[in-house]
Write a protein that holds these residues in place. Structure first.
Motif, PDB file in Angstrom:
ATOM      1  N   GLN A 143      31.374  34.185  35.520  1.00 28.35           N
ATOM      2  CA  GLN A 143      32.411  33.166  35.691  1.00 28.35           C
ATOM      3  C   GLN A 143      32.993  32.671  34.378  1.00 28.35           C
ATOM      4  OE1 GLN A 143      30.680  30.187  38.265  1.00 28.35           O
ATOM      5  NE2 GLN A 143      30.590  31.589  39.990  1.00 28.35           N
ATOM      6  N   ASN A 144      32.196  32.743  33.310  1.00 30.78           N
ATOM      7  CA  ASN A 144      32.753  32.339  32.018  1.00 30.78           C
ATOM      8  C   ASN A 144      32.153  33.184  30.894  1.00 30.78           C
ATOM      9  OD1 ASN A 144      30.204  31.313  31.855  1.00 30.78           O
ATOM     10  ND2 ASN A 144      30.803  29.284  31.166  1.00 30.78           N
ATOM     11  N   VAL A 145      32.853  33.221  29.784  1.00 29.31           N
ATOM     12  CA  VAL A 145      32.420  34.000  28.618  1.00 29.31           C
ATOM     13  C   VAL A 145      32.039  32.985  27.539  1.00 29.31           C
ATOM     14  CG1 VAL A 145      33.083  35.745  26.933  1.00 29.31           C
ATOM     15  CG2 VAL A 145      33.959  35.886  29.273  1.00 29.31           C
ATOM     16  N   PRO A 146      30.737  32.871  27.194  1.00 33.33           N
ATOM     17  CA  PRO A 146      30.249  31.784  26.337  1.00 33.33           C
ATOM     18  C   PRO A 146      30.527  32.010  24.842  1.00 33.33           C
ATOM     19  CG  PRO A 146      28.439  33.229  26.926  1.00 33.33           C
ATOM     20  CD  PRO A 146      29.647  33.766  27.638  1.00 33.33           C
ATOM     21  N   ASP A 147      30.276  30.957  24.061  1.00 33.15           N
ATOM     22  CA  ASP A 147      30.529  30.999  22.609  1.00 33.15           C
ATOM     23  C   ASP A 147      29.776  32.115  21.897  1.00 33.15           C
ATOM     24  OD1 ASP A 147      32.184  28.857  22.843  1.00 33.15           O
ATOM     25  OD2 ASP A 147      30.784  27.373  22.028  1.00 33.15           O
ATOM     26  N   THR A 148      28.588  32.442  22.399  1.00 31.46           N
ATOM     27  CA  THR A 148      27.762  33.456  21.721  1.00 31.46           C
ATOM     28  C   THR A 148      28.466  34.817  21.659  1.00 31.46           C
ATOM     29  OG1 THR A 148      26.686  33.767  23.855  1.00 31.46           O
ATOM     30  CG2 THR A 148      25.491  32.482  22.215  1.00 31.46           C
ATOM     31  N   VAL A 149      29.495  35.018  22.485  1.00 32.90           N
ATOM     32  CA  VAL A 149      30.188  36.309  22.505  1.00 32.90           C
ATOM     33  C   VAL A 149      30.781  36.651  21.137  1.00 32.90           C
ATOM     34  CG1 VAL A 149      32.508  35.516  23.174  1.00 32.90           C
ATOM     35  CG2 VAL A 149      31.690  37.742  23.962  1.00 32.90           C
ATOM     36  N   GLY A 150      31.025  35.633  20.313  1.00 35.64           N
ATOM     37  CA  GLY A 150      31.610  35.865  18.985  1.00 35.64           C
ATOM     38  C   GLY A 150      30.763  36.740  18.087  1.00 35.64           C
ATOM     39  N   GLU A 151      29.470  36.863  18.419  1.00 32.04           N
ATOM     40  CA  GLU A 151      28.560  37.684  17.603  1.00 32.04           C
ATOM     41  C   GLU A 151      28.440  39.114  18.125  1.00 32.04           C
ATOM     42  OE1 GLU A 151      24.794  35.595  17.098  1.00 32.04           O
ATOM     43  OE2 GLU A 151      25.912  33.722  17.338  1.00 32.04           O
ATOM     44  N   LEU A 152      29.092  39.395  19.242  1.00 26.51           N
ATOM     45  CA  LEU A 152      29.003  40.731  19.838  1.00 26.51           C
ATOM     46  C   LEU A 152      29.625  41.772  18.909  1.00 26.51           C
ATOM     47  CD1 LEU A 152      28.157  42.030  22.625  1.00 26.51           C
ATOM     48  CD2 LEU A 152      30.563  41.891  23.237  1.00 26.51           C
ATOM     49  N   GLN A 153      28.901  42.888  18.709  1.00 23.47           N
ATOM     50  CA  GLN A 153      29.365  43.928  17.782  1.00 23.47           C
ATOM     51  C   GLN A 153      30.147  45.050  18.470  1.00 23.47           C
ATOM     52  OE1 GLN A 153      28.774  43.951  14.354  1.00 23.47           O
ATOM     53  NE2 GLN A 153      28.002  41.885  14.647  1.00 23.47           N
ATOM     54  N   ALA A 154      30.292  44.963  19.781  1.00 23.58           N
ATOM     55  CA  ALA A 154      30.892  46.068  20.545  1.00 23.58           C
ATOM     56  C   ALA A 154      32.348  46.316  20.154  1.00 23.58           C
ATOM     57  CB  ALA A 154      30.804  45.790  22.036  1.00 23.58           C
ATOM     58  N   ILE A 155      32.779  47.573  20.345  1.00 24.15           N
ATOM     59  CA  ILE A 155      34.173  47.968  20.133  1.00 24.15           C
ATOM     60  C   ILE A 155      34.963  47.793  21.426  1.00 24.15           C
ATOM     61  CG2 ILE A 155      35.681  49.934  19.562  1.00 24.15           C
ATOM     62  CD1 ILE A 155      33.307  51.024  17.872  1.00 24.15           C
ATOM     63  N   GLU A 156      34.285  48.023  22.564  1.00 23.37           N
ATOM     64  CA  GLU A 156      34.944  47.881  23.862  1.00 23.37           C
ATOM     65  C   GLU A 156      34.085  47.034  24.788  1.00 23.37           C
ATOM     66  OE1 GLU A 156      36.585  50.545  27.638  1.00 23.37           O
ATOM     67  OE2 GLU A 156      36.476  51.433  25.644  1.00 23.37           O
ATOM     68  N   LEU A 157      34.712  46.043  25.419  1.00 21.74           N
ATOM     69  CA  LEU A 157      34.032  45.169  26.378  1.00 21.74           C
ATOM     70  C   LEU A 157      34.827  45.167  27.676  1.00 21.74           C
ATOM     71  CD1 LEU A 157      31.893  43.031  27.129  1.00 21.74           C
ATOM     72  CD2 LEU A 157      33.341  41.307  26.024  1.00 21.74           C
ATOM     73  N   ASN A 158      34.191  45.643  28.746  1.00 22.28           N
ATOM     74  CA  ASN A 158      34.845  45.706  30.052  1.00 22.28           C
ATOM     75  C   ASN A 158      34.294  44.601  30.948  1.00 22.28           C
ATOM     76  OD1 ASN A 158      35.861  46.307  32.582  1.00 22.28           O
ATOM     77  ND2 ASN A 158      35.478  48.504  32.440  1.00 22.28           N
ATOM     78  N   LEU A 159      35.167  43.645  31.280  1.00 23.50           N
ATOM     79  CA  LEU A 159      34.804  42.527  32.162  1.00 23.50           C
ATOM     80  C   LEU A 159      35.684  42.513  33.410  1.00 23.50           C
ATOM     81  CD1 LEU A 159      34.364  39.824  29.368  1.00 23.50           C
ATOM     82  CD2 LEU A 159      32.537  40.702  30.815  1.00 23.50           C
ATOM     83  N   ASN A 160      36.251  43.658  33.760  1.00 23.94           N
ATOM     84  CA  ASN A 160      37.105  43.743  34.946  1.00 23.94           C
ATOM     85  C   ASN A 160      36.351  43.324  36.214  1.00 23.94           C
ATOM     86  OD1 ASN A 160      39.163  44.794  33.396  1.00 23.94           O
ATOM     87  ND2 ASN A 160      38.903  46.908  34.095  1.00 23.94           N
ATOM     88  N   GLN A 161      37.085  42.777  37.155  1.00 22.13           N
ATOM     89  CA  GLN A 161      36.567  42.482  38.496  1.00 22.13           C
ATOM     90  C   GLN A 161      35.315  41.601  38.472  1.00 22.13           C
ATOM     91  OE1 GLN A 161      36.763  46.743  39.762  1.00 22.13           O
ATOM     92  NE2 GLN A 161      37.816  45.939  41.549  1.00 22.13           N
ATOM     93  N   ASN A 162      35.432  40.489  37.730  1.00 22.53           N
ATOM     94  CA  ASN A 162      34.440  39.425  37.801  1.00 22.53           C
ATOM     95  C   ASN A 162      35.126  38.187  38.385  1.00 22.53           C
ATOM     96  OD1 ASN A 162      31.619  40.026  36.541  1.00 22.53           O
ATOM     97  ND2 ASN A 162      33.041  41.147  35.246  1.00 22.53           N
TER      98      ASN A 162
END
Length: 238
Positions: A143-162
């Protein structure tokens, strides 16, 4: 599934380093596999009915790829996190609600697919994975994407259909994030951080199927900067 058939698969796996047994109605992880713990590089047990991954999974110290799509897993053992050589983990179409606390110890992990599970948030453990390239969290209950996401090292993030209605502005600070997929969520345009457009590395932003018209996105401040990145990336691959 007869013992002789399993034995034949084990013999093949001993030679190839690959154990693949898909769509056989297995209800549990084959214990005999641990005899090959030092041989196996790939295990694929997709399209079975496995409910539990046993702690012995931690013995497969040379495993590079583990594929358990479309099973009935509700949780993962902490022992999974001992697999220091694991690069690919596919767990699509299970019933997972969370990841083990020590998941950040999977230091070689590059590709993680958790599409079609029951996750309610972006797991914070992912932020410790320095080699992570692709993360698929589509078709969950996030339902939400939290502040900690700023540390994610990924090149691609798929959050479709949430069910995402809120995204932390910190997502703009992801150092390597180039592709962000947010299609078919519950986002109002006002909830999309403008810094994604004006001040991030993101060069492909997919937001169709939310609570706003795409043409409204084009009117936002920073959209021209985003289009510069988008066009430059397209040229690179043309």
């Amino acid at each position: 599934m007869g013992n002789s058939a399993l034995k034949a698969h084990l013999e093949t796996a001993q030679k190839t380093g690959v154990f693949q047994l898909t769509g056989k109605g297995l209800t549990e992880f084959p214990e005999d596999l641990q005899k090959l713990a030092s041989n196996l590089r790939t295990i694929d047990l997709s399209n079975n009915k496995i409910e539990l991954l046993p702690p012995l999974i931690g013995k497969f110290s040379f495993l590079k790829s583990l594929v358990l799509n479309n099973n009935k897993l509700t949780a993962l053992p902490e022992e999974l996190c001992k697999l220091k050589k694991l690069e690919t983990l596919h767990l699509n179409g299970n019933h997972l609600r969370q990841l083990p606390a020590a998941f950040g110890q999977l230091s070689a992990l590059k590709t993680l697919s958790l599409s079609g599970n029951q996750l309610r948030t972006v797991p914070t453990q992912l932020c410790g994975l320095r080699h992570l390239d692709v993360v698929d969290l589509s078709k969950n209950q996030i339902q939400n994407v939290p502040d900690t996401v700023g540390e994610l090292q990924a090149i691609e993030l798929n959050l479709n259909q949430n069910q995402i209605s809120q995204i932390s502005v910190q997502i703009s600070h992801c150092p390597r994030l180039k592709v962000l997929r947010l299609e078919e969520n519950c986002l109002e345009l006002s909830m999309l951080p403008q810094s994604i457009l004006s001040d991030s590395q993101i060069s492909l932003l997919a937001v169709e199927g939310n609570l706003f018209e795409i043409k409204k996105l084009r009117e936002l401040e920073g959209y021209d900067k985003y289009m510069e990145r988008f066009t430059a990336t397209k040229k690179k691959f043309a």
